[in-house]
Scaffold this motif. Structure first.
Motif, PDB file in Angstrom:
ATOM      1  N   GLU A  57       2.066  11.574   1.638  1.00 24.51           N
ATOM      2  CA  GLU A  57       0.782  11.588   2.334  1.00 24.51           C
ATOM      3  C   GLU A  57       0.222  13.002   2.303  1.00 24.51           C
ATOM      4  O   GLU A  57       0.898  13.948   2.700  1.00 24.51           O
ATOM      5  CB  GLU A  57       0.946  11.136   3.785  1.00 24.51           C
TER       6      GLU A  57
ATOM      7  N   SER B 129      -0.985   9.362  -1.482  1.00 29.88           N
ATOM      8  CA  SER B 129      -2.204   8.914  -0.813  1.00 29.88           C
ATOM      9  C   SER B 129      -2.811  10.030   0.028  1.00 29.88           C
ATOM     10  O   SER B 129      -2.100  10.877   0.563  1.00 29.88           O
ATOM     11  CB  SER B 129      -1.928   7.690   0.065  1.00 29.88           C
TER      12      SER B 129
ATOM     13  N   HIS C  51      -8.202   2.947   3.200  1.00 31.97           N
ATOM     14  CA  HIS C  51      -7.158   3.418   2.286  1.00 31.97           C
ATOM     15  C   HIS C  51      -5.774   3.305   2.900  1.00 31.97           C
ATOM     16  O   HIS C  51      -4.787   3.153   2.193  1.00 31.97           O
ATOM     17  CB  HIS C  51      -7.450   4.820   1.745  1.00 31.97           C
ATOM     18  N   GLN C  52      -5.671   3.335   4.217  1.00 35.82           N
ATOM     19  CA  GLN C  52      -4.362   3.188   4.851  1.00 35.82           C
ATOM     20  C   GLN C  52      -3.849   1.760   4.694  1.00 35.82           C
ATOM     21  O   GLN C  52      -2.664   1.535   4.432  1.00 35.82           O
ATOM     22  CB  GLN C  52      -4.435   3.582   6.319  1.00 35.82           C
TER      23      GLN C  52
ATOM     24  N   ILE D 282      -3.812   6.864  -4.345  1.00 36.61           N
ATOM     25  CA  ILE D 282      -4.850   6.272  -3.503  1.00 36.61           C
ATOM     26  C   ILE D 282      -5.666   7.417  -2.920  1.00 36.61           C
ATOM     27  O   ILE D 282      -5.119   8.291  -2.248  1.00 36.61           O
ATOM     28  CB  ILE D 282      -4.246   5.440  -2.355  1.00 36.61           C
TER      29      ILE D 282
ATOM     30  N   LYS E 111      -2.638   1.092   1.127  1.00 37.03           N
ATOM     31  CA  LYS E 111      -1.282   1.550   0.825  1.00 37.03           C
ATOM     32  C   LYS E 111      -0.271   0.438   1.065  1.00 37.03           C
ATOM     33  O   LYS E 111       0.616   0.202   0.247  1.00 37.03           O
ATOM     34  CB  LYS E 111      -0.924   2.772   1.673  1.00 37.03           C
TER      35      LYS E 111
END
Length: 159
Positions: free
Chosen positions: A37, A7, A134-135, A107, A138
């Motif tokens: 990340e 992501s 987007h967080q 993502i 996840k």
């Protein structure tokens, strides 16, 4: 089996980190989960289309090296296919039956994903037309991965 969630952007909120930790622990019964990340690019206010494309390209240059050559790649994209949880579970099981030992989910950041990342996908997946941070996405994704494994086990968790 290995599951990677790649992501763009760092998770900051404690409640999201706690949720991810809980589902990571649950998934560990079924697969090795790796959460990757990647740094996101700062997007200027009122960025031009060219600036946005350059940002997406930089993020793609960080994403693509994290995807293995033989990974089954699921990219989250609003234009992707939508599945009920049972069918999503079947998609993951099918990838395993096809010989994939790693499933990588991607993502993107606030601008989405560069076409080069989408073209690498075996599956474009959409969780609907709603826009979610987007967080948060996840956490939703990791819960659905856990749910998919539980469906495969015939567990009542899904009910």
């Amino acid at each position: 089996m290995k599951v990677k969630v790649i992501s763009v952007g760092k998770l900051k909120e404690k409640y999201l980190k706690d949720g991810l930790a809980e589902y990571s622990k649950r998934i560990s019964r079924f697969a090795q989960l790796e959460l990757i990340e990647l740094a996101d690019e700062k997007t200027p206010d009122k960025a031009s289309s060219a600036e946005n494309q350059a940002i997406l390209k930089k993020e793609a240059d960080r994403i693509l090296p994290k995807i293995g050559e033989r990974d089954f790649v699921v990219v989250l994209a609003i234009e992707g296919k939508q599945f009920p949880s049972e069918d999503f579970s079947k998609q993951l099981a099918s990838a395993t039956l096809q010989g994939y030992s790693t499933i990588s989910f991607v993502i993107g950041g606030s601008l989405g994903l560069d076409p080069s990342v989408k073209s690498r996908a075996n599956l474009l997946l959409s969780f609907g037309k709603l826009t979610l941070p987007h967080q948060l996405m996840k956490l939703v994704l990791v819960e659905q991965i856990y749910r998919a494994f539980m469906i495969q086990q015939g567990s009542p968790y899904h009910k």
